[in-house]
Design an enzyme around this catalytic site. Structure first.
Site, mmCIF file in Angstrom:
data_model
loop_
_atom_site.group_PDB
_atom_site.id
_atom_site.type_symbol
_atom_site.label_atom_id
_atom_site.label_comp_id
_atom_site.label_asym_id
_atom_site.label_seq_id
_atom_site.Cartn_x
_atom_site.Cartn_y
_atom_site.Cartn_z
ATOM 1 N N GLY A 114 13.594 -0.177 11.852
ATOM 2 C CA GLY A 114 14.024 0.903 12.739
ATOM 3 C C GLY A 114 15.289 1.559 12.238
ATOM 4 O O GLY A 114 16.213 0.871 11.782
ATOM 5 N N ILE A 184 29.414 -23.118 7.233
ATOM 6 C CA ILE A 184 28.041 -23.242 6.727
ATOM 7 C C ILE A 184 28.033 -24.050 5.431
ATOM 8 O O ILE A 184 27.211 -24.950 5.247
ATOM 9 C CB ILE A 184 27.405 -21.843 6.542
ATOM 10 C CG1 ILE A 184 27.193 -21.191 7.914
ATOM 11 C CG2 ILE A 184 26.076 -21.934 5.792
ATOM 12 C CD1 ILE A 184 26.685 -19.766 7.865
ATOM 13 N N HIS A 445 31.424 -44.136 32.522
ATOM 14 C CA HIS A 445 31.811 -45.235 31.622
ATOM 15 C C HIS A 445 30.600 -46.109 31.323
ATOM 16 O O HIS A 445 29.862 -46.444 32.243
ATOM 17 C CB HIS A 445 32.889 -46.094 32.270
ATOM 18 C CG HIS A 445 33.245 -47.297 31.453
ATOM 19 N ND1 HIS A 445 34.050 -47.216 30.336
ATOM 20 C CD2 HIS A 445 32.869 -48.596 31.557
ATOM 21 C CE1 HIS A 445 34.178 -48.422 29.805
ATOM 22 N NE2 HIS A 445 33.466 -49.270 30.515
HETATM 23 P P1 FAD Z 1 20.275 -11.929 13.081
HETATM 24 O O1 FAD Z 1 19.994 -13.271 13.601
HETATM 25 O O2 FAD Z 1 20.586 -11.771 11.641
HETATM 26 O O3 FAD Z 1 19.030 -11.030 13.489
HETATM 27 C C1 FAD Z 1 18.926 -9.684 13.119
HETATM 28 C C2 FAD Z 1 17.466 -9.313 13.093
HETATM 29 O O4 FAD Z 1 17.351 -7.922 12.908
HETATM 30 C C3 FAD Z 1 16.707 -9.960 11.957
HETATM 31 O O5 FAD Z 1 15.557 -10.597 12.464
HETATM 32 C C4 FAD Z 1 16.353 -8.806 11.040
HETATM 33 O O6 FAD Z 1 15.069 -8.977 10.423
HETATM 34 C C5 FAD Z 1 16.314 -7.640 12.008
HETATM 35 N N1 FAD Z 1 16.616 -6.323 11.415
HETATM 36 C C6 FAD Z 1 17.672 -5.996 10.634
HETATM 37 N N2 FAD Z 1 17.670 -4.676 10.371
HETATM 38 C C7 FAD Z 1 16.585 -4.177 10.995
HETATM 39 C C8 FAD Z 1 16.049 -2.866 11.103
HETATM 40 N N3 FAD Z 1 16.659 -1.804 10.564
HETATM 41 N N4 FAD Z 1 14.917 -2.713 11.798
HETATM 42 C C9 FAD Z 1 14.288 -3.767 12.384
HETATM 43 N N5 FAD Z 1 14.760 -5.014 12.328
HETATM 44 C C10 FAD Z 1 15.901 -5.213 11.650
HETATM 45 N N6 FAD Z 1 25.466 -19.698 14.765
HETATM 46 C C11 FAD Z 1 25.715 -20.556 15.783
HETATM 47 O O7 FAD Z 1 26.083 -20.111 16.870
HETATM 48 N N7 FAD Z 1 25.539 -21.906 15.631
HETATM 49 C C12 FAD Z 1 25.137 -22.448 14.463
HETATM 50 O O8 FAD Z 1 24.990 -23.670 14.355
HETATM 51 C C13 FAD Z 1 24.868 -21.579 13.371
HETATM 52 N N8 FAD Z 1 24.435 -22.071 12.192
HETATM 53 C C14 FAD Z 1 24.138 -21.214 11.179
HETATM 54 C C15 FAD Z 1 23.693 -21.744 9.981
HETATM 55 C C16 FAD Z 1 23.371 -20.910 8.933
HETATM 56 C C17 FAD Z 1 22.880 -21.506 7.643
HETATM 57 C C18 FAD Z 1 23.496 -19.489 9.098
HETATM 58 C C19 FAD Z 1 23.131 -18.561 7.986
HETATM 59 C C20 FAD Z 1 23.941 -18.958 10.284
HETATM 60 C C21 FAD Z 1 24.275 -19.803 11.334
HETATM 61 N N9 FAD Z 1 24.754 -19.311 12.553
HETATM 62 C C22 FAD Z 1 25.050 -20.177 13.579
HETATM 63 C C23 FAD Z 1 24.988 -17.853 12.763
HETATM 64 C C24 FAD Z 1 23.831 -17.207 13.534
HETATM 65 O O9 FAD Z 1 22.629 -17.448 12.854
HETATM 66 C C25 FAD Z 1 24.096 -15.722 13.667
HETATM 67 O O10 FAD Z 1 25.364 -15.519 14.239
HETATM 68 C C26 FAD Z 1 23.042 -15.048 14.547
HETATM 69 O O11 FAD Z 1 21.770 -15.196 14.008
HETATM 70 C C27 FAD Z 1 23.373 -13.561 14.710
HETATM 71 O O12 FAD Z 1 22.394 -12.949 15.500
HETATM 72 P P2 FAD Z 1 22.051 -11.404 15.325
HETATM 73 O O13 FAD Z 1 20.991 -11.110 16.316
HETATM 74 O O14 FAD Z 1 23.280 -10.599 15.349
HETATM 75 O O15 FAD Z 1 21.500 -11.261 13.834
#
Ligand code: FAD
Length: 466
Positions: A114, A184, A445
């Protein structure tokens, strides 16, 4: 003709799907565009698979201590493929559950990429749903983030990996370098070391896990070193030279290490370039994050942004909170902004780390006169019973005139299952509770959470065991 909805969301990770579920629960008609799979980084390449890997490491440590409990077990061998299939099973179950929930709330999922095609307009292409034009009274950008890379380390998925590849790998190397000692990187280093991989962490800053309270960081570092993890801090990597079964990574002042795999874990970059924002009126900051105000409003009316694509803590639960703020704001409900200095942080390495609020140094820097207490798990019955007595609970409170603790400013924990124990500390910090408020409540406890209760009581000047 564009299809009209109350709300159109780009991105179906924690930020996007939380916004969709919350808005649908509030009665809005929602469409959510996702280019890969709903669940995003967190479910498919982040939180869930990383914690599943760490759980495999926990089982390995439990087996190693079986003799202490009187069991004779043969030297365990690991079929890593089975462990990773188990992780995939957990992901698939959660993915199915999330898809079902979105469906039951009548959220329309549009497959494809999108882009913002004008105020209130989203154009979708490249997915199974073909070209789709959507119009929304409101738009939320939730495109998330991807791993950052560094020059000279091209990610090929076999020699050089990021979290995206390592969470889905089917074999374990004999040795690995983890570039980046943040949360991470340390989670991967901890899990790999417990699974028998020879691990080296290379960190550019003076210490690993920057931002942690110094007493907590010291315990993690000591445990890592005891378990054979080599840590070099204050070093820059300069490149690597493939050869033999792996590569030689060069760093610091002419130093090098030979390893089978390189794990690059140097932070995550916002995926704002996927959103077609050039000339849209939505401004980015110099690092590519979408600029927002405290209610997650972008610089273009009717467009909000949440999650990893904005310059706030990159955590799934922070994305959830921002999604709720954005939806409540677009509903005109006057939400309270997220208090970023008080969100819960959990790092699931061994030993686990969990904290909310100010560290001792940060509290002093902020001008507070503080009193602190540290209670070690070594004196806690449950910790000794489970054989995990490494760690402590540290509380930072405002100092009262009589030297006892007043308002609780920070709760910092390291040790067994602290990620499951932070709740009380998080509430105390966010409720602006005093140590007297909290000390009157009981802890069961024997439990690990008694350590928190004891620490708080000690700050009243009348501790039982401290
Ligand atoms: P994302 O999860 O990155 O989701 C974004 C989505 O948008 C994706 O599915 C992508 O495909 C989609 N997208 C992007 N651009 C477009 C577009 N133009 N059109 C359509 N779709 C699109 N956080 C914690 O709180 N606890 C943890 O233990 C933790 N562990 C982690 C471990 C690892 C290894 C990693 C990499 C991250 C971890 N995180 C953790 C962080 C967490 O994963 C992210 O903060 C979270 O996923 C962010 O959510 P978001 O929706 O912003 O982005």
């Amino acid at each position: 003709m564009a299809d009209r909805h109350d709300l159109v969301i780009i991105g179906g990770g924690p930020g996007g799907y939380a916004a969709a579920l919350y808005a649908a629960a509030a009665g809005l008609d929602v469409a959510m565009v996702e280019s890969r799979q709903v669940g995003g980084t967190c479910l498919h390449r982040g939180c869930i698979p990383a914690k599943a890997l760490l759980e495999t490491a926990t089982v390995r440590r439990t087996l190693a201590s079986a003799a202490d409990f009187g069991f004779t077990v043969e030297e365990p061998t690991l079929d890593f493929g089975v462990s990773q299939d188990r992780s995939t099973g957990v992901i698939d179950k959660l993915h199915k559950g999330l898809s079902g929930l979105l469906g039951s709330r009548k959220v329309r999922i549009v497959a494809g990429t999108g882009v913002l095609a004008g105020p209130g307009k989203v154009a979708v292409s490249g997915g199974d749903d073909g070209d789709v034009e959507l119009e929304g009274d409101a738009v939320i950008l939730a495109a998330g983030s991807v791993p950052r890379t560094i020059p000279g380390f091209d990610v090929d998925g076999s020699l050089v990996l990021t979290s995206d590849e390592i969470t889905r790998g089917k074999d374990l190397p004999a040795s690995a370098v983890v570039i980046g000692g943040g949360a991470i990187g340390c989670e991967f280093a901890s899990a790999l070391a417990d699974l028998g991989v020879e691990v080296t962490i290379l960190e550019a800053l003076p210490k690993i896990l920057p931002g942690l309270d110094a007493d907590v960081a010291k315990i993690v570092e000591r445990s890592f070193k005891k378990r054979g993890i080599t840590i070099h801090t204050g070093v820059q990597v300069t490149g690597h030279t493939p050869g033999g079964a792996g590569t030689t990574v060069e760093f610091g002042d002419g130093q090098s290490v030979e390893v089978e795999k390189v794990v690059v874990s140097v932070g995550r970059r916002p995926l704002s370039d996927s959103l077609g924002l050039d000339g849209s009126g939505v401004e980015l900051d110099e690092r590519g994050f979408v600029k927002v105000d405290e209610r997650c409003r972008t610089t273009l009316d009717g467009v909000w942004a949440v999650g990893d694509v904005i310059p706030t803590a990159q955590l799934a639960h922070v994305a959830f909170a921002e999604a709720i703020v954005a939806v409540r704001d677009l509903l005109g409900e006057d939400p309270l902004p997220v208090e970023y200095t008080k969100v819960p942080w959990c790092i699931y390495c061994h030993p686990e780390v969990a904290f909310a609020g100010l560290s001792e140094d940060a509290a002093k820097e902020a001008g507070y006169d503080v009193v602190t207490v540290k209670h070690r798990f070594g004196g806690n019955g449950r910790a000794l019973i489970i054989g995990e007595a490494e760690g402590l609970v540290k509380i930072i409170a405002e100092k009262q005139e009589d030297g006892t603790g007043g308002r609780i400013l920070g709760v910092h924990m390291v040790g067994p299952w602290v990620t499951e124990q932070l709740g009380q500390g998080y509430l105390a910090v966010n409720w602006e509770a005093t140590v007297d408020d909290v000390a009157q409540y009981l802890q069961p406890h024997p439990s690990l959470s008694e350590n928190f209760g004891e620490a708080v009581m000690t700050l009243t000047g009348r501790g039982l065991h401290g």
